[in-house]
Scaffold this active site. Structure first.
Site, PDB file in Angstrom:
ATOM      1  N   GLU A  29       0.873  -1.175   0.000  1.00 49.09           N
ATOM      2  CA  GLU A  29       0.000   0.000   0.000  1.00 49.09           C
ATOM      3  C   GLU A  29       0.907   1.221   0.000  1.00 49.09           C
ATOM      4  O   GLU A  29       1.949   1.217   0.669  1.00 49.09           O
ATOM      5  CB  GLU A  29      -0.927   0.006   1.220  1.00 49.09           C
ATOM      6  CG  GLU A  29      -1.803  -1.227   1.361  1.00 49.09           C
ATOM      7  CD  GLU A  29      -2.750  -1.428   0.194  1.00 49.09           C
ATOM      8  OE1 GLU A  29      -3.080  -0.427  -0.482  1.00 49.09           O
ATOM      9  OE2 GLU A  29      -3.153  -2.577  -0.063  1.00 49.09           O
ATOM     10  N   HIS A  88      -7.657  -3.739   0.325  1.00 48.29           N
ATOM     11  CA  HIS A  88      -6.698  -2.635   0.376  1.00 48.29           C
ATOM     12  C   HIS A  88      -5.912  -2.592   1.690  1.00 48.29           C
ATOM     13  O   HIS A  88      -5.435  -1.530   2.080  1.00 48.29           O
ATOM     14  CB  HIS A  88      -7.387  -1.297   0.101  1.00 48.29           C
ATOM     15  CG  HIS A  88      -8.018  -1.236  -1.250  1.00 48.29           C
ATOM     16  ND1 HIS A  88      -7.300  -1.301  -2.423  1.00 48.29           N
ATOM     17  CD2 HIS A  88      -9.323  -1.143  -1.624  1.00 48.29           C
ATOM     18  CE1 HIS A  88      -8.127  -1.251  -3.445  1.00 48.29           C
ATOM     19  NE2 HIS A  88      -9.350  -1.150  -2.998  1.00 48.29           N
ATOM     20  N   ASP A 148      -4.726  -8.585   1.106  1.00 49.50           N
ATOM     21  CA  ASP A 148      -4.639  -8.643  -0.353  1.00 49.50           C
ATOM     22  C   ASP A 148      -3.632  -9.691  -0.807  1.00 49.50           C
ATOM     23  O   ASP A 148      -3.839 -10.369  -1.827  1.00 49.50           O
ATOM     24  CB  ASP A 148      -4.245  -7.272  -0.912  1.00 49.50           C
ATOM     25  CG  ASP A 148      -5.415  -6.287  -0.898  1.00 49.50           C
ATOM     26  OD1 ASP A 148      -6.521  -6.697  -0.515  1.00 49.50           O
ATOM     27  OD2 ASP A 148      -5.209  -5.114  -1.257  1.00 49.50           O
TER      28      ASP A 148
END
Length: 959
Positions: free
Chosen positions: A35, A167, A172
């Site tokens: 991220e 997210h 993920d």
């Protein structure tokens, strides 16, 4: 800062000799996800990184770590990930955890979803990867064609993989591991022939996924004798079930107008089909008016406000009329969204309602232009080529895995990305290559199957572009029809202008020459004129016809050589001419309208001489191609093997004639055309364009006059209660008119506020006031705002000015062209109402946000067209008072479209703020306001607006 380097290991060095022989699901992989603060490597930073090792569907180990960035985390990222920026202040820098991550990854093959981005961000931190890398996004586009989206969450939902915390990097990564395992299992369901072909194709370019398919092929081959033999897919499977073409039933009774009204009553067929149904009087009136138009065979124009339910209002009488009489009705829309709504929702609903009520059944199809369908002949020809690019191989793989699942052959089902999309033009149905019934794939051809389905359908749904293109080219894509419904009719003039325009650039002319022949040194190596002699030799020379063809080819060759030089000369002169008076610092395309005054300039005389020389060559080539075409036709009648050559000759002959005539209009002038040159600075390309000065006569004579029934509908067709302007623009002189108010109570649901102390758009300080107003408004409304702009540069300037102050208040800012696609931005506004969305162009219509997520609509500027635009400038000259007779009406229609974004249901409430006080200071301002639904309008100081908005919304929320 010292940049550390982490090497995760060379997979090949550590792989056992038998490694690739092991089952793919027995290997250990590592799935990675990061991220970040944004999408720009080198600028944005990692804020979380995670990896999991896995074998098959079993997660073996996990690594997860928050990372402290050096920059602040944008609000949109916080919302997307749920990562609290305060927790990052205690997290380590990446260089403190990089070595540990590298050890965790080791030499295992890496898996990720759109993994290129993750690896780019990690490489920016000094990590280097030598092992194989597999992208689940790429793999999914191959193995799961026809999905609407390939986001990780969408794929997980499709395959039943839990994905509760999207997210976040660890979740993920785990979902990506499960997705990869599921896709590998899906490979094993492919048949041997398909796997063999995939391996053959991938071996040409070294695709990273190749060894996965090779392993699947090996496993499949070992178990081949244990599995049942699958029946091969045959595109002709459904051919026997095709419905015969529509035939008139002989039924002549008129539609019962009273019965149409009863159909929509609470106790009627339609009302009984939907729980909680409430009848809408405007919908009933429109349905009855449409039925009357069918009964009387007359044109009808209808303005039906938002919430009328106009789709069903025309579908019901159209379907009844078509089904009873065995006649066809074409329904044309402008947008894909409405087309999808009609074909995938409204029409199926109506078919079920008709069946329940015992009404005559009707068939409906969605028909598109040729280029949207796969050509099986071209596809197989491309597959057989020895030299294929990487994009061609990827596209062919996707098509091969899509073919067994598609019934339509429609391009929209195929997930082509980036440069793969250009490959579609090599395998789609095209006029230049389609031999129709003489093609060996004719019976299974997707386009002709769609065409046959349209011939058997009562309702044929198309878009405006196909409607006009079919009209202009007489291409007969559409089957014959006498009844037409045009929804979103306010777009018809613009679409017709675009479809009836002519464009030519240097690349197009050079391609024409290449299609005739290309030379390698002194030898002709490809092109039509090099292939014809070889074919003539195969059929014994062709006798006298062959001799005439050979002579024509010899006459063309020297002209082609000279013409190539002439093309370069002409476009060089045109480019130099455009640049004479241009600003070298201007970043946008240069557009020069070619008027009589421009053509009188001395420099233009040189261009005319050069172009006349070019046109003379085109005339000679066209004449000789006509000779070749005639002789090939005679030869083809005798042996029937020259279809391809004959078609290509015909297409090139038509091109030579069309370019000579229509480019002549641009260069030498034509009173019925608007002509201009466009120079693209970035690409260094120049384009000649000719558009019709008016489409009204064309539409009237070639469309409306040819139809028994023409119904035009939209929410925005009138100006101050009259249809005169739109009717004059599209050539609909004599017709019935119906104007229906929206069933929404705008007086109670909406308020229009116009600040009276803001500068006008051309005055100093206007842009700064816009920015300040949006900031104050957004704070007062806590987001929930859509702001419409008329120019991209004003949008971007506003975005830069308001983003930081609003995000400091916890209000996100999103903008068209910056933060994603239109659909993604609208979805994000619905998900995070505490946001401001800035849009231009397409956001003025078709955006549908129901509920409190959109409570404030800001129209920053009245949407006048750019007066220097060649089409606007030329058409303005047709009016005695161009501004008031042309520019103002056009702008009012656009303004009404923008206004319609706010109230989308009976429950919606909100304020429209128009930051353009010309509504108050100019005579035409009242025309804008008179064209809106009955709505409260208030004016006052800009400073009063935030308080007014806050109070208005507070009352709505029960405060």
């Amino acid at each position: 800062m010292v940049q550390l380097s982490y090497v995760t290991g060379n997979y090949a060095d550590h792989l056992p000799p038998s490694g690739l022989q092991n089952c793919m699901n027995n290997r250990i992989y590592v799935a990675i996800d990061v991220e970040t603060t944004g999408l720009q490597s080198g600028l944005d930073e990692i804020i979380e990184v995670a990896a999991v090792t896995f074998r098959g569907r079993e997660i073996l180990d996990r690594f997860s770590q928050l990372v402290r960035p050096r920059q602040s985390v944008p609000l949109k990222v916080t919302r997307l990930t749920g990562i609290d920026p305060t927790t990052l202040t205690q997290a380590p820098r990446f260089n403190e955890i990089g070595a540990e991550l590298a050890r965790f990854i080791g030499n295992r093959p890496i898996v990720g979803h759109s993994i290129g981005f993750d690896l780019t961000m990690l490489r920016a931190q000094g990590m280097h990867f030598n092992q194989p890398v597999y992208d689940t996004f790429e793999l999914a586009t191959l193995l799961l064609p026809q999905l609407a989206s390939y986001k990780l969450s969408t794929l997980a939902a499709h395959l039943g993989i839990p994905h509760p915390d999207a997210h976040r990097a660890l979740n993920d990564a785990e979902v990506t591991a499960q997705l990869f395992a599921a896709l590998c299992e899906r490979m094993l369901h492919l048949d041997l022939a398909t796997l063999s072909e995939i391996v053959r194709l991938t071996s040409k370019i070294g695709l990273p996924l190749r060894d996965l398919f090779e392993e699947a092929l090996r496993q499949k081959a070992r178990n081949a004798f244990l599995e049942p033999i699958a029946a091969p897919h045959d595109a002709t499977d459904t051919a026997d079930t095709e419905v015969p073409p529509l035939r008139p039933t002989g039924y002549t009774r008129l539609l019962d107008i009273e019965a149409i009204g009863a159909f929509f009553s609470p106790n009627g067929v339609f009302g009984q089909a939907f729980p909680g149904y409430e009848p809408r009087q405007p919908q009933i009136e429109m349905a009855q008016a449409v039925a009357t138009a069918f009964n009387r065979s007359e044109p009808l124009i209808v303005e039906a406000g938002t919430g009328t339910g106009k789709s069903m209002a025309y579908l019901v009488p159209a379907a009844m009329y078509a089904a009873q009489r065995g006649e066809r009705v074409v329904i044309s829309t402008n947008t894909i969204n409405l087309q999808d709504q009609l074909y995938n929702k409204d029409i199926p609903d109506l078919q079920r309602i008709f069946a329940t009520a015992g009404l005559p059944p009707f068939r409906a199809v969605l028909l598109k232009g040729r280029s949207n369908y796969l050509c099986l002949k071209r596809y197989h020809e491309l597959r057989r080529l020895d030299t294929l690019s990487g994009e061609e191989v990827r596209a062919l793989l996707k098509i091969q895995l899509w073919l067994p699942t598609t019934k339509s052959g429609d391009r929209t089902e195929l997930p082509l990305i980036d440069r793969e999309q250009a490959v579609w033009n090599k395998v789609n149905v095209s006029v230049e290559t389609c031999t129709g019934a003489r093609c060996p794939h004719f019976r299974e051809c997707y386009f002709f199957r769609a065409r046959r389905a349209a011939e058997a359908a009562h309702l044929v749904v198309v878009n405006h572009a196909l409607l006009i293109a079919d009209l202009a080219a007489a291409s007969q894509v559409l089957p014959p029809y006498d009844h037409l419904v045009i929804d979103e009719a306010h777009n018809l003039e613009d679409v017709a202008t675009d479809q009836l325009s002519f464009n030519l650039d240097q690349a197009g002319l050079l391609k024409f020459l290449d299609d005739l022949f290309q030379t390698g040194g002194a030898q002709i190596v490809s092109g039509l004129l090099s292939e014809i002699p070889a074919v003539l030799t195969e059929i014994g020379g062709g006798g006298a016809a062959g001799e005439r063809i050979t002579a024509a080819i010899e006459r063309i060759r020297p002209t082609l050589i000279r013409m190539r030089t002439a093309v370069y000369e002409c476009f060089h002169l045109l480019t130099r001419f455009v640049q004479i008076d241009s600003d070298p610092n201007q970043q946008y395309d240069l557009r020069l309208r070619l008027t009589n005054d421009v053509r009188k300039r001395p420099e233009w005389q040189e261009i005319e001489l050069a172009w006349q020389n070019l046109n003379d060559m085109l005339a000679l080539i066209g004449k000789e191609l006509a000779t070749i075409e005639e002789q090939l036709h005679d030869l083809n009648e005798a042996n029937g093997t020259l279809d391809d050559l004959l078609l290509r000759t015909e297409v090139l002959r038509r091109f030579a004639t069309d370019v000579r005539v229509r480019s002549g209009h641009v260069i030498f002038g034509d009173e019925e055309s608007i002509c201009w040159l466009t120079y693209d600075r970035q690409r260094d390309t120049l384009t000649l364009t000719a558009a019709p000065l008016s489409v009204a006569d064309i539409l009237q004579s070639q469309l409306f006059a040819q139809k028994q029934t023409s119904v035009l509908a939209s929410a925005t067709l009138s100006i101050a209660g009259r249809f005169d302007f739109v009717k004059s623009r599209i050539g609909l002189a004599e017709c019935q008119e119906l104007m229906l108010d929206s069933p929404f109570d705008y007086a109670q649901q909406a308020l229009v506020y116009i600040p009276n102390d803001i500068p006008e758009p051309n005055q100093r300080g206007y842009q700064q006031m816009i920015e300040r107003a949006i900031i104050d408004l957004a704070i007062a409304s806590e987001g929930r705002m859509l702001a419409l702009f008329t120019a991209s540069n004003a949008l971007r300037q506003t975005y830069a000015a308001i983003q930081e102050p609003l995000e400091d208040r916890g209000i996100g800012v999103m903008a068209q062209g910056i933060d994603g696609s239109r659909r993604a931005l609208v979805d994000r506004l619905k998900e995070f109402p505490r946001s401001v969305l800035l849009g231009t162009n397409s956001f003025w219509e078709g955006v549908d946000v129901v509920g409190e997520a959109l409570s404030v609509l800001v129209i920053t500027k009245l949407p006048f067209a750019v007066p220097t635009d060649p089409i606007v400038a030329a058409r303005s000259e047709l009016f005695a008072d161009p501004f008031n007779e042309y520019s103002v009406p056009q702008s009012i229609l656009r303004f009404k479209q923008g206004f319609g974004r706010l109230i989308r249901s009976r429950e919606d409430r909100g304020i429209v703020v128009v930051l353009d006080r010309r509504l108050l200071t100019k005579k035409y301002g009242q025309q804008f306001l008179d064209s809106l639904p009955p709505t409260r309008v208030r004016t006052g100081p800009l400073a009063h607006l935030p308080g007014l908005v806050a109070r208005f919304l507070q009352r709505l929320n029960g405060g």
